[in-house]
Design a protein around this motif. Structure first.
Motif, PDB file in Angstrom:
ATOM      1  N   GLU A  37       0.837  -1.200   0.000  1.00  0.00           N
ATOM      2  CA  GLU A  37       0.000   0.000   0.000  1.00  0.00           C
ATOM      3  C   GLU A  37       0.869   1.246   0.000  1.00  0.00           C
ATOM      4  N   ALA A  38       2.133   1.094   0.398  1.00  0.00           N
ATOM      5  CA  ALA A  38       3.085   2.208   0.368  1.00  0.00           C
ATOM      6  C   ALA A  38       4.489   1.655   0.167  1.00  0.00           C
ATOM      7  N   ALA A  39       5.305   2.402  -0.575  1.00  0.00           N
ATOM      8  CA  ALA A  39       6.713   2.055  -0.789  1.00  0.00           C
ATOM      9  C   ALA A  39       7.516   3.345  -0.701  1.00  0.00           C
ATOM     10  N   TYR A  40       8.520   3.330   0.166  1.00  0.00           N
ATOM     11  CA  TYR A  40       9.364   4.505   0.365  1.00  0.00           C
ATOM     12  C   TYR A  40      10.823   4.102   0.244  1.00  0.00           C
ATOM     13  N   MET A  82      -0.051  -0.237  12.125  1.00  0.00           N
ATOM     14  CA  MET A  82      -1.469   0.092  11.989  1.00  0.00           C
ATOM     15  C   MET A  82      -1.604   1.407  11.245  1.00  0.00           C
ATOM     16  N   ASN A  83      -2.701   1.541  10.520  1.00  0.00           N
ATOM     17  CA  ASN A  83      -3.052   2.860  10.018  1.00  0.00           C
ATOM     18  C   ASN A  83      -4.016   3.483  11.038  1.00  0.00           C
ATOM     19  N   GLN A  88      -7.887   3.296  15.674  1.00  0.00           N
ATOM     20  CA  GLN A  88      -9.173   3.676  16.251  1.00  0.00           C
ATOM     21  C   GLN A  88      -9.987   2.451  16.639  1.00  0.00           C
ATOM     22  N   ARG A  89      -9.991   1.388  15.817  1.00  0.00           N
ATOM     23  CA  ARG A  89     -10.694   0.151  16.171  1.00  0.00           C
ATOM     24  C   ARG A  89     -10.077  -0.486  17.413  1.00  0.00           C
ATOM     25  N   GLY A  90      -8.748  -0.465  17.477  1.00  0.00           N
ATOM     26  CA  GLY A  90      -8.073  -1.028  18.650  1.00  0.00           C
ATOM     27  C   GLY A  90      -8.394  -0.262  19.920  1.00  0.00           C
ATOM     28  N   LEU A  91      -8.412   1.060  19.835  1.00  0.00           N
ATOM     29  CA  LEU A  91      -8.747   1.874  21.006  1.00  0.00           C
ATOM     30  C   LEU A  91     -10.200   1.705  21.405  1.00  0.00           C
ATOM     31  N   ALA A  92     -11.082   1.550  20.421  1.00  0.00           N
ATOM     32  CA  ALA A  92     -12.501   1.345  20.736  1.00  0.00           C
ATOM     33  C   ALA A  92     -12.712   0.025  21.476  1.00  0.00           C
TER      34      ALA A  92
END
Length: 95
Positions: A37-40, A82-83, A88-92
């Motif tokens: 999803e990303a390459a740097y 995590m994105n 946010q799902r983990g904190l919820a």
């Protein structure tokens, strides 16, 4: 699981791969295999790349890392990441 792979390539080996013209092919192969999803890419400590991709199973580690070991003498690390949505799902779930 979303993973971030860091591959820091050995300068001498990656110089040879670059001079031989094989670097674009090696990078293209990794990108096609992992569909990140990303390459740097950065000069951190030498030629270094970060790829963020989905790893379905830990048994994929050897096939992902080995080309970097063999072709470029890379030091390869993997980190689960995590994105913002994942965080946010983990904190919820803590509620």
């Amino acid at each position: 699981m979303r993973m971030m792979m860091k591959a820091r390539m050995d300068t001498q080996m990656s110089n040879q791969v670059t001079k031989d013209g094989a670097m674009p092919k090696s990078l293209k192969s990794a990108i096609e295999q992992l569909n990140p999803e990303a390459a740097y890419f950065t000069p951190e400590g030498g030629r270094t790349m970060f790829l963020v991709f989905d790893m379905e199973d830990s048994s994929q580690l050897p096939s992902i890392a080995d080309p970097f070991f063999q072709e470029m003498g890379a030091e390869v690390t993997f980190e689960p990441v995590m994105n913002l949505d994942d965080l946010q799902r983990g904190l919820a779930a803590l509620q």
